[in-house]
Structure formats: C-alpha cells, structure tokens
Design a protein around this motif. Structure first.
Motif, PDB file in Angstrom:
ATOM      1  N   THR A 187       0.827  -1.205   0.000  1.00  0.00           N
ATOM      2  CA  THR A 187       0.000   0.000   0.000  1.00  0.00           C
ATOM      3  C   THR A 187       0.862   1.256   0.000  1.00  0.00           C
ATOM      4  O   THR A 187       0.645   2.192  -0.790  1.00  0.00           O
ATOM      5  CB  THR A 187      -0.940   0.015   1.214  1.00  0.00           C
ATOM      6  N   LEU A 188       1.847   1.284   0.874  1.00  0.00           N
ATOM      7  CA  LEU A 188       2.660   2.494   1.013  1.00  0.00           C
ATOM      8  C   LEU A 188       3.622   2.673  -0.161  1.00  0.00           C
ATOM      9  O   LEU A 188       3.765   3.778  -0.691  1.00  0.00           O
ATOM     10  CB  LEU A 188       3.423   2.461   2.336  1.00  0.00           C
ATOM     11  N   THR A 189       4.284   1.598  -0.576  1.00  0.00           N
ATOM     12  CA  THR A 189       5.247   1.751  -1.675  1.00  0.00           C
ATOM     13  C   THR A 189       4.552   1.913  -3.019  1.00  0.00           C
ATOM     14  O   THR A 189       5.149   2.428  -3.964  1.00  0.00           O
ATOM     15  CB  THR A 189       6.217   0.563  -1.734  1.00  0.00           C
ATOM     16  N   GLY A 190       3.293   1.498  -3.107  1.00  0.00           N
ATOM     17  CA  GLY A 190       2.547   1.678  -4.339  1.00  0.00           C
ATOM     18  C   GLY A 190       1.846   3.015  -4.445  1.00  0.00           C
ATOM     19  O   GLY A 190       1.222   3.316  -5.472  1.00  0.00           O
ATOM     20  N   SER A 191       1.937   3.828  -3.409  1.00  0.00           N
ATOM     21  CA  SER A 191       1.252   5.118  -3.404  1.00  0.00           C
ATOM     22  C   SER A 191       1.922   6.095  -4.365  1.00  0.00           C
ATOM     23  O   SER A 191       3.125   6.001  -4.635  1.00  0.00           O
ATOM     24  CB  SER A 191       1.257   5.710  -1.995  1.00  0.00           C
ATOM     25  N   PRO A 192       1.172   7.057  -4.895  1.00  0.00           N
ATOM     26  CA  PRO A 192       1.775   8.075  -5.758  1.00  0.00           C
ATOM     27  C   PRO A 192       2.913   8.826  -5.076  1.00  0.00           C
ATOM     28  O   PRO A 192       3.899   9.183  -5.730  1.00  0.00           O
ATOM     29  CB  PRO A 192       0.604   8.995  -6.094  1.00  0.00           C
ATOM     30  N   LEU A 193       2.784   9.060  -3.776  1.00  0.00           N
ATOM     31  CA  LEU A 193       3.847   9.760  -3.048  1.00  0.00           C
ATOM     32  C   LEU A 193       5.151   8.975  -3.090  1.00  0.00           C
ATOM     33  O   LEU A 193       6.204   9.519  -3.449  1.00  0.00           O
ATOM     34  CB  LEU A 193       3.418   9.981  -1.589  1.00  0.00           C
ATOM     35  N   PHE A 194       5.093   7.703  -2.748  1.00  0.00           N
ATOM     36  CA  PHE A 194       6.316   6.899  -2.724  1.00  0.00           C
ATOM     37  C   PHE A 194       6.890   6.746  -4.128  1.00  0.00           C
ATOM     38  O   PHE A 194       8.104   6.864  -4.333  1.00  0.00           O
ATOM     39  CB  PHE A 194       6.036   5.520  -2.113  1.00  0.00           C
ATOM     40  N   GLN A 195       6.016   6.505  -5.074  1.00  0.00           N
ATOM     41  CA  GLN A 195       6.488   6.329  -6.449  1.00  0.00           C
ATOM     42  C   GLN A 195       7.185   7.602  -6.955  1.00  0.00           C
ATOM     43  O   GLN A 195       8.191   7.528  -7.669  1.00  0.00           O
ATOM     44  CB  GLN A 195       5.306   5.989  -7.364  1.00  0.00           C
ATOM     45  N   ALA A 196       6.676   8.752  -6.549  1.00  0.00           N
ATOM     46  CA  ALA A 196       7.253  10.013  -7.018  1.00  0.00           C
ATOM     47  C   ALA A 196       8.664  10.223  -6.492  1.00  0.00           C
ATOM     48  O   ALA A 196       9.538  10.726  -7.220  1.00  0.00           O
ATOM     49  CB  ALA A 196       6.364  11.181  -6.606  1.00  0.00           C
TER      50      ALA A 196
END
Length: 201
Positions: A187-196
């Motif tokens: 969930t966290l690593t797949g978030s737009p924030l983490f990906q960015a």
C-alpha cells in the motif's frame, strides 16, 4: 540560495524517508543525487559525517539527520496529520526500534557474507522476531501501524521494510506469517507519493 538543497542517494532508506516528508509537505527543494564513492566536496563541507541525507536550508542551517529533516518538513505543512495520527511516544518508540534495533539486523541480513557468525537465514529469523512479527501483530487491528491513517511512524519505517523485502523477494512473497505486513508495504510503496520520490533523477 533560494531553495533548500537536499543531498540524497536514491536507494538509501534514510534519504527516502527524508524525500517522502519533503514531498508530502510540498516543500520545494533542489535535489543533489550523491555518488557514495565520490561524495561532493560541498556536501562534506556542510556535513563532515559524509552520509546522506543532508538538507541545507536557505537560512544557512544544516540538517544532517533524516528524522530532523522529516520533522522540519512536517512543521512546514502536515496536511494529513502524520504527527497527530498517534501519540508522540508511540511514534517515537516504533522509530527508535527500527533505527536502533532493526536496522543493524537488516544490514547483517543483507550483507550476511560480512557477518558469518550467523547465516543469512539466521539474521532474517532474528529480524523477523525483533521487528516484523510485532509489526504484523500491530497491523491486525488497523491498516497502518498506529491508527487507521498514516502516521510519521509508517513513513519513517517503510523504506527499511522495503529494503528487507528486496533481499529475498521469493521468501518475502511466500512467508505465511506476514500477510498484513506485506499489504502495508504494498500500500505504502505503491502510493503516488512513494512512487514520485523513487523516480530516477
């Protein structure tokens, strides 16, 4: 200097969590990606310790620790309430356990050939008992470590669990004892924030 300057290394978990907080807080900054084998002289002049992240603020202050950078960023802006999602004492306890107890075991697991007093599997077992199993138990009650929403603890710890998972992806994907932790990580690593913040500079 009109913008803060962040000296970073893309895969370093300490640098990742600093970038997460800065982007989440919508703090503009200039990124300096550091080659760890050829550290820039200007970074070393600011921070002789020679490790990333280092944040050089426009007023001349230098923040040399990732948690100090996170706290500074969240004081600028914290739209989803990472700091207030759980009691400060609980947040600090989880981060302390990650940084002081789990990280050394993670390093030994990742670089087991340098630490032959245990096998890689032995280091993994210790790390799982120390950190991953308690996280799994904690995540039975809510989707994030301390609440139904993200807290500073989640974002300070997730880069380290991500690194742990990458040591042996086959084991990580099949370990029956960690389903909630896997979901949390995804969930966290797949978030737009983490990906960015993981985009290659």
């Amino acid at each position: 200097m009109s913008l803060p300057v962040l000296y970073s290394f893309r895969r370093c978990p300490y640098a990742i969590r600093a970038r997460l907080a800065l982007r989440y807080a919508d703090v503009p900054y200039a990124l300096r990606e550091v080659a760890l084998r050829d550290k820039p002289a200007d970074m070393l002049a600011l921070s002789p310790k020679g490790t990333v992240p280092v944040l050089h603020l426009p007023d001349g202050r230098v923040l040399e620790q990732s948690l100090d950078i996170m706290q500074w960023a969240l004081k600028q802006r914290d739209p989803d309430g990472w700091l207030g999602a759980a009691p400060t004492s609980a947040i600090n306890t989880w981060i302390h356990d990650n940084d002081q107890r789990f990280k050394p075991l993670l390093d030994r697991y990742k670089y087991a050939e340098r630490h032959p007093e245990h096998t890689r599997e032995g280091w993994r077992t210790q790390a799982q008992a120390m950190m991953l199993a308690p996280m799994e138990a904690q995540l039975q009650g809510h989707p994030f470590l301390l609440a139904d929403r993200i807290s500073l603890a989640d974002m300070a710890i997730v880069p380290f669990v991500r690194q742990f998972a990458q040591v042996d992806p086959d084991w990580w994907g099949q370990e029956a004892a960690l389903p909630a932790l896997r979901q949390w990580l995804d969930t966290l690593t797949g978030s737009p924030l983490f990906q960015a913040v993981m985009v290659k500079p």
